[in-house]
Design a protein around this motif. Structure first.
Motif, PDB file in Angstrom:
ATOM      1  N   ASP A 149     -31.081 -25.627  -2.482  1.00 21.83           N
ATOM      2  CA  ASP A 149     -31.659 -26.886  -2.946  1.00 21.83           C
ATOM      3  C   ASP A 149     -33.184 -26.810  -2.910  1.00 21.83           C
ATOM      4  N   HIS A 150     -33.821 -27.304  -3.933  1.00 21.70           N
ATOM      5  CA  HIS A 150     -35.282 -27.291  -4.001  1.00 21.70           C
ATOM      6  C   HIS A 150     -35.850 -28.348  -3.045  1.00 21.70           C
ATOM      7  N   PRO A 151     -36.810 -27.963  -2.199  1.00 14.16           N
ATOM      8  CA  PRO A 151     -37.370 -28.948  -1.268  1.00 14.16           C
ATOM      9  C   PRO A 151     -38.172 -30.048  -1.951  1.00 14.16           C
ATOM     10  N   GLY A 152     -38.475 -29.881  -3.242  1.00  8.31           N
ATOM     11  CA  GLY A 152     -39.205 -30.912  -3.958  1.00  8.31           C
ATOM     12  C   GLY A 152     -38.341 -31.739  -4.886  1.00  8.31           C
ATOM     13  N   ARG A 153     -37.026 -31.684  -4.704  1.00  8.18           N
ATOM     14  CA  ARG A 153     -36.148 -32.422  -5.608  1.00  8.18           C
ATOM     15  C   ARG A 153     -36.229 -33.925  -5.332  1.00  8.18           C
ATOM     16  N   PRO A 154     -35.893 -34.759  -6.299  1.00 11.38           N
ATOM     17  CA  PRO A 154     -35.951 -36.209  -6.112  1.00 11.38           C
ATOM     18  C   PRO A 154     -35.076 -36.673  -4.948  1.00 11.38           C
ATOM     19  N   GLY A 155     -35.608 -37.582  -4.159  1.00 13.08           N
ATOM     20  CA  GLY A 155     -34.848 -38.154  -3.052  1.00 13.08           C
ATOM     21  C   GLY A 155     -34.858 -37.332  -1.789  1.00 13.08           C
ATOM     22  N   PHE A 156     -35.504 -36.155  -1.822  1.00 16.62           N
ATOM     23  CA  PHE A 156     -35.544 -35.301  -0.640  1.00 16.62           C
ATOM     24  C   PHE A 156     -36.727 -35.683   0.229  1.00 16.62           C
ATOM     25  N   SER A 157     -36.470 -35.880   1.513  1.00 15.91           N
ATOM     26  CA  SER A 157     -37.495 -36.390   2.420  1.00 15.91           C
ATOM     27  C   SER A 157     -38.279 -35.292   3.118  1.00 15.91           C
ATOM     28  N   GLU A 158     -37.904 -34.014   2.917  1.00 16.74           N
ATOM     29  CA  GLU A 158     -38.513 -32.852   3.570  1.00 16.74           C
ATOM     30  C   GLU A 158     -38.694 -33.096   5.064  1.00 16.74           C
ATOM     31  N   PRO A 159     -37.600 -33.070   5.824  1.00 12.49           N
ATOM     32  CA  PRO A 159     -37.674 -33.327   7.258  1.00 12.49           C
ATOM     33  C   PRO A 159     -38.438 -32.230   7.989  1.00 12.49           C
ATOM     34  N   GLU A 160     -39.014 -32.578   9.122  1.00 10.45           N
ATOM     35  CA  GLU A 160     -39.709 -31.576   9.939  1.00 10.45           C
ATOM     36  C   GLU A 160     -38.718 -30.565  10.510  1.00 10.45           C
ATOM     37  N   ARG A 161     -37.504 -31.009  10.797  1.00  6.55           N
ATOM     38  CA  ARG A 161     -36.450 -30.119  11.273  1.00  6.55           C
ATOM     39  C   ARG A 161     -35.210 -30.367  10.437  1.00  6.55           C
ATOM     40  N   LYS A 162     -34.386 -29.349  10.327  1.00  8.90           N
ATOM     41  CA  LYS A 162     -33.192 -29.474   9.482  1.00  8.90           C
ATOM     42  C   LYS A 162     -32.331 -30.635   9.944  1.00  8.90           C
ATOM     43  N   GLN A 163     -31.682 -31.259   8.984  1.00  8.21           N
ATOM     44  CA  GLN A 163     -30.774 -32.356   9.302  1.00  8.21           C
ATOM     45  C   GLN A 163     -29.604 -32.317   8.333  1.00  8.21           C
ATOM     46  N   VAL A 164     -28.469 -32.801   8.796  1.00  9.60           N
ATOM     47  CA  VAL A 164     -27.281 -32.866   7.948  1.00  9.60           C
ATOM     48  C   VAL A 164     -27.347 -34.131   7.108  1.00  9.60           C
ATOM     49  N   THR A 165     -27.101 -33.975   5.837  1.00 10.88           N
ATOM     50  CA  THR A 165     -27.051 -35.130   4.957  1.00 10.88           C
ATOM     51  C   THR A 165     -25.848 -35.000   4.036  1.00 10.88           C
ATOM     52  N   GLU A 166     -25.454 -36.087   3.417  1.00 12.38           N
ATOM     53  CA  GLU A 166     -24.350 -36.071   2.465  1.00 12.38           C
ATOM     54  C   GLU A 166     -24.899 -36.240   1.055  1.00 12.38           C
ATOM     55  N   VAL A 167     -24.482 -35.346   0.175  1.00 15.83           N
ATOM     56  CA  VAL A 167     -24.908 -35.370  -1.217  1.00 15.83           C
ATOM     57  C   VAL A 167     -23.721 -35.761  -2.081  1.00 15.83           C
ATOM     58  N   GLU A 168     -23.932 -36.726  -2.943  1.00 19.28           N
ATOM     59  CA  GLU A 168     -22.830 -37.167  -3.805  1.00 19.28           C
ATOM     60  C   GLU A 168     -22.687 -36.233  -4.998  1.00 19.28           C
ATOM     61  N   TRP A 169     -21.491 -35.672  -5.143  1.00 21.46           N
ATOM     62  CA  TRP A 169     -21.137 -34.887  -6.316  1.00 21.46           C
ATOM     63  C   TRP A 169     -20.235 -35.779  -7.177  1.00 21.46           C
ATOM     64  N   SER A 170     -20.858 -36.543  -8.044  1.00 19.53           N
ATOM     65  CA  SER A 170     -20.126 -37.582  -8.771  1.00 19.53           C
ATOM     66  C   SER A 170     -19.040 -37.012  -9.675  1.00 19.53           C
ATOM     67  N   SER A 171     -19.281 -35.835 -10.253  1.00 22.29           N
ATOM     68  CA  SER A 171     -18.276 -35.277 -11.163  1.00 22.29           C
ATOM     69  C   SER A 171     -17.011 -34.849 -10.428  1.00 22.29           C
ATOM     70  N   TYR A 172     -17.114 -34.648  -9.108  1.00 21.99           N
ATOM     71  CA  TYR A 172     -15.954 -34.286  -8.296  1.00 21.99           C
ATOM     72  C   TYR A 172     -15.461 -35.458  -7.450  1.00 21.99           C
ATOM     73  N   ASN A 173     -16.214 -36.549  -7.475  1.00 22.88           N
ATOM     74  CA  ASN A 173     -15.877 -37.735  -6.688  1.00 22.88           C
ATOM     75  C   ASN A 173     -15.789 -37.419  -5.195  1.00 22.88           C
ATOM     76  N   ILE A 174     -16.783 -36.656  -4.703  1.00 22.50           N
ATOM     77  CA  ILE A 174     -16.836 -36.320  -3.287  1.00 22.50           C
ATOM     78  C   ILE A 174     -18.263 -36.454  -2.784  1.00 22.50           C
ATOM     79  N   ARG A 175     -18.412 -36.473  -1.463  1.00 22.93           N
ATOM     80  CA  ARG A 175     -19.718 -36.395  -0.824  1.00 22.93           C
ATOM     81  C   ARG A 175     -19.738 -35.117   0.013  1.00 22.93           C
TER      82      ARG A 175
END
Length: 234
Positions: A149-175
């Motif tokens: 994943d690009h660190p400059g993508r929209p909605g990315f907060s660029e955390p100081e330390r790694k963190q787990v997040t959920e990304v919506e994959w709408s075409s698969y209807n999953i997070r």
């Protein structure tokens, strides 16, 4: 240690229904076929006669491409369901391993010319371990190609330390659960392992993406989403 039962998003990638849908989708969708995959593949050297490790091979589409390019391919994934599909895709001509990339690799030192690891490291907890293992299994001058994943993508907060997040994959209807990292958190372990970053690509979608998915094409034409990297073992 087998940590696959608790590794990030392992349950989704082990769901037979998802695997079937995913394997069919990535063949010709805008995100993979006409955006990330051409960029990552362009960073590979000529593969004829080279020993390649496809790390996180998924359903085996790029595994087959590298095999057809003349490489001797070993491929691994943490999902047995993905490996079953990959075996069918490559007609038994590839050595496959069930391997969680969160664990040390069950591979010999200096056995490979190329490591190919695309859209995988955002599921891996310890990149220092992973890049050290990639360095270990590569021969001197060996090439690592990876994307994430690009660190400059929209909605990315660029955390100081790694963190787990959920990304919506709408075409698969999953997070999908992934690790969010700053670029520094990717670059530092890569360099610390002994790699030299030779080239970085911020892909542009191929024109064919516009016909495949006009909405995705418009987004990818205006926004950075993945980054593709070629690094060389020093």
């Amino acid at each position: 240690m087998d940590s696959s039962s608790t590794s990030l998003s392992h349950a989704i990638y082990s769901d037979p229904a998802f695997v079937k849908q995913y394997a069919a989708s990535i063949k010709d969708n805008a995100w993979n076929a006409y955006y990330e995959r051409p960029a990552s593949l362009s960073l590979l050297p000529p593969l004829q006669g080279l020993d390649v490790f496809d790390a996180g091979c998924g359903p085996g589409l790029t595994t087959r491409m590298m095999l057809e390019a003349g490489a001797n391919v070993t491929a691994a994934d943490y999902s047995e369901q993905m490996l079953q599909t990959a075996r069918e895709t490559t007609d038994g001509a590839v050595t496959f391993l069930i391997q969680d990339l969160n664990d040390p690799l069950a591979l010999p030192d200096g056995g490979f010319d190329v490591v190919y690891c695309t859209l995988v490291i955002h599921y891996v907890d310890d990149l220092y371990l992973l890049f050290n293992e990639f360095w270990r299994i590569l021969r001197p001058g060996g090439i690592l190609v990876f994307s994430t994943d690009h660190p400059g993508r929209p909605g990315f907060s660029e955390p100081e330390r790694k963190q787990v997040t959920e990304v919506e994959w709408s075409s698969y209807n999953i997070r999908m659960k992934v690790y969010e990292r700053s670029w520094k958190e990717v670059e530092d372990p890569c360099l610390a392992a002994g790699f030299h970053i030779e080239r970085m690509l911020e892909p542009r979608p191929d024109q064919a993406a516009e016909e495949a998915d006009p909405e995705a094409y418009a987004y990818l034409s205006q926004n950075k989403h993945f980054i593709c990297v070629r690094a060389v073992k020093g």
